[in-house]
Design an enzyme around this catalytic site. Structure first.
Site, PDB file in Angstrom:
ATOM      1  N   LYS A  85      17.335   3.707   0.051  1.00 41.22           N
ATOM      2  CA  LYS A  85      18.331   3.675   1.130  1.00 41.22           C
ATOM      3  C   LYS A  85      19.506   2.834   0.634  1.00 41.22           C
ATOM      4  O   LYS A  85      19.587   1.640   0.945  1.00 41.22           O
ATOM      5  CB  LYS A  85      17.731   3.042   2.393  1.00 41.22           C
ATOM      6  CG  LYS A  85      16.603   3.859   3.005  1.00 41.22           C
ATOM      7  CD  LYS A  85      16.271   3.425   4.419  1.00 41.22           C
ATOM      8  CE  LYS A  85      15.156   2.445   4.480  1.00 41.22           C
ATOM      9  NZ  LYS A  85      14.585   2.239   5.838  1.00 41.22           N
ATOM     10  N   ASP A 142      14.664  -0.664   0.093  1.00 44.52           N
ATOM     11  CA  ASP A 142      15.453  -0.881   1.304  1.00 44.52           C
ATOM     12  C   ASP A 142      16.512  -1.940   0.969  1.00 44.52           C
ATOM     13  O   ASP A 142      17.565  -1.625   0.441  1.00 44.52           O
ATOM     14  CB  ASP A 142      14.473  -1.300   2.408  1.00 44.52           C
ATOM     15  CG  ASP A 142      15.120  -1.423   3.765  1.00 44.52           C
ATOM     16  OD1 ASP A 142      16.090  -0.722   4.021  1.00 44.52           O
ATOM     17  OD2 ASP A 142      14.642  -2.238   4.578  1.00 44.52           O
ATOM     18  N   THR A 143      16.236  -3.211   1.212  1.00 46.28           N
ATOM     19  CA  THR A 143      17.196  -4.252   0.822  1.00 46.28           C
ATOM     20  C   THR A 143      17.208  -4.462  -0.690  1.00 46.28           C
ATOM     21  O   THR A 143      18.198  -4.945  -1.242  1.00 46.28           O
ATOM     22  CB  THR A 143      16.842  -5.601   1.478  1.00 46.28           C
ATOM     23  OG1 THR A 143      15.540  -5.992   1.011  1.00 46.28           O
ATOM     24  CG2 THR A 143      16.829  -5.506   2.988  1.00 46.28           C
ATOM     25  N   ARG A 167       0.802  -1.192   0.000  1.00 44.96           N
ATOM     26  CA  ARG A 167       0.000   0.000   0.000  1.00 44.96           C
ATOM     27  C   ARG A 167       0.849   1.263   0.000  1.00 44.96           C
ATOM     28  O   ARG A 167       0.365   2.355  -0.211  1.00 44.96           O
ATOM     29  CB  ARG A 167      -0.885  -0.010   1.260  1.00 44.96           C
ATOM     30  CG  ARG A 167      -2.051  -0.979   1.128  1.00 44.96           C
ATOM     31  CD  ARG A 167      -2.665  -1.312   2.453  1.00 44.96           C
ATOM     32  NE  ARG A 167      -1.789  -2.246   3.135  1.00 44.96           N
ATOM     33  CZ  ARG A 167      -1.974  -2.642   4.375  1.00 44.96           C
ATOM     34  NH1 ARG A 167      -2.960  -2.162   5.087  1.00 44.96           N
ATOM     35  NH2 ARG A 167      -1.159  -3.512   4.931  1.00 44.96           N
ATOM     36  N   GLY A 168       2.155   1.071   0.219  1.00 46.75           N
ATOM     37  CA  GLY A 168       3.043   2.217   0.433  1.00 46.75           C
ATOM     38  C   GLY A 168       3.117   3.221  -0.699  1.00 46.75           C
ATOM     39  O   GLY A 168       3.400   4.397  -0.476  1.00 46.75           O
TER      40      GLY A 168
HETATM   41  P1  IMP Z   1      12.861  -4.217   0.566  1.00 48.87           P
HETATM   42  O1  IMP Z   1      12.251  -5.428  -0.039  1.00 48.87           O
HETATM   43  O2  IMP Z   1      13.760  -4.536   1.715  1.00 48.87           O
HETATM   44  O3  IMP Z   1      13.548  -3.308  -0.440  1.00 48.87           O
HETATM   45  O4  IMP Z   1      11.716  -3.433   1.260  1.00 48.87           O
HETATM   46  C1  IMP Z   1      10.876  -2.624   0.593  1.00 48.87           C
HETATM   47  C2  IMP Z   1       9.616  -2.415   1.390  1.00 48.87           C
HETATM   48  O5  IMP Z   1       9.847  -2.333   2.798  1.00 48.87           O
HETATM   49  C3  IMP Z   1       9.021  -1.083   0.999  1.00 48.87           C
HETATM   50  O6  IMP Z   1       8.093  -1.245  -0.062  1.00 48.87           O
HETATM   51  C4  IMP Z   1       8.348  -0.646   2.270  1.00 48.87           C
HETATM   52  O7  IMP Z   1       7.034  -1.156   2.307  1.00 48.87           O
HETATM   53  C5  IMP Z   1       9.126  -1.268   3.371  1.00 48.87           C
HETATM   54  N1  IMP Z   1      10.092  -0.319   3.977  1.00 48.87           N
HETATM   55  C6  IMP Z   1      11.429  -0.331   3.854  1.00 48.87           C
HETATM   56  N2  IMP Z   1      12.000   0.672   4.530  1.00 48.87           N
HETATM   57  C7  IMP Z   1      10.987   1.372   5.092  1.00 48.87           C
HETATM   58  C8  IMP Z   1      10.920   2.553   5.901  1.00 48.87           C
HETATM   59  O8  IMP Z   1      11.932   3.208   6.252  1.00 48.87           O
HETATM   60  N3  IMP Z   1       9.681   2.951   6.268  1.00 48.87           N
HETATM   61  C9  IMP Z   1       8.544   2.295   5.905  1.00 48.87           C
HETATM   62  N4  IMP Z   1       8.556   1.191   5.144  1.00 48.87           N
HETATM   63  C10 IMP Z   1       9.763   0.732   4.733  1.00 48.87           C
HETATM   64 MG    MG Z   2       6.089  -1.633   0.351  1.00 50.60          MG
END
Ligand code: IMP
Ligand code: MG
Length: 186
Positions: free
Chosen positions: A137, A109-110, A50-51
């Site tokens: 990030k 993020d990752t 939903r972000g």
């Molecule tokens: P990844 O798969 O680790 O890249 O994570 C991505 C998802 O994690 C994003 O779509 C967000 O929903 C959530 N996320 C990562 N970092 C944050 C943050 O600092 N605040 C809120 N949600 C985050």
């Molecule tokens: Mg997300």
């Protein structure tokens, strides 16, 4: 600008990107996308729920051409911990074969979420596939991914606002704020 105190979120540390800065950046991204896709016949904005909802609804209004929009719902995340496990809770409805697709997320993020969804979408044979994220990030990346359209690169903070949540709270903040994880929940 609204003050932090007018929102009941005690976990907010500080505003790191203001509403005005987001607006200006989203406008610029919209202009770039409008230009890059001027010869495209079918452009689909594919948002991850939903972000990305606040971002995508603002961004689409800065893209001066016809677009279609669709969504997927992905779970990859629990509170502030990320995992390599990504699950599709609900898939997009459009048959994307032959479409120019821009995959849109709130934050990288990752990188696991974008990498997994990107791979999956490629199998569905879009004409082209690009990635757009409001925030990145880079220090946190665990996998190599390319972000074609990026709003802002930020340090390794946990952030909320403009669609991003902390345990489902804070999505309605009009700016991006860092969270003080020691202050607990609202
Ligand atoms: P990844 O798969 O680790 O890249 O994570 C991505 C998802 O994690 C994003 O779509 C967000 O929903 C959530 N996320 C990562 N970092 C944050 C943050 O600092 N605040 C809120 N949600 C985050
Ligand atoms: Mg997300």
């Amino acid at each position: 600008m609204e003050t932090q105190s007018s929102f009941p979120y005690h976990f907010i540390d500080q505003v790191i990107i203001t509403e005005a800065d987001i607006k200006a950046r989203v406008k610029a991204l919209g202009e770039t996308i409008t230009h890059d896709y001027k010869d495209s016949e079918k452009l689909l904005l594919l948002g991850l729920l939903r972000g990305s909802i606040v971002f995508i609804t603002d961004l689409m209004r800065e893209i001066r051409r016809d677009i279609t929009m669709d969504f997927m719902s992905i779970s990859s995340y629990n509170k502030s911990e990320s995992s390599g496990f990504v699950r599709i809770d609900s898939d997009h409805k459009t048959n994307i074969r032959g479409w120019d697709v821009i995959l849109i997320d709130d934050i990288v993020d990752t990188g696991y979420t974008i990498r997994t969804v990107h791979k999956l979408l490629l199998d569905r044979e879009p004409r082209s596939l690009k990635v757009c994220a409001l925030l990145d990030k880079p220090e946190r990346h665990k996998v190599d991914i390319k972000i074609d359209y990026l709003g802002f690169s930020i340090p390794d903070y946990f952030v909320v606002g403009y669609g991003l949540d902390y345990d489902e709270k804070g999505r309605n903040l009009p700016y991006i704020a860092s969270v003080d994880l020691n202050k607990g929940k609202a």
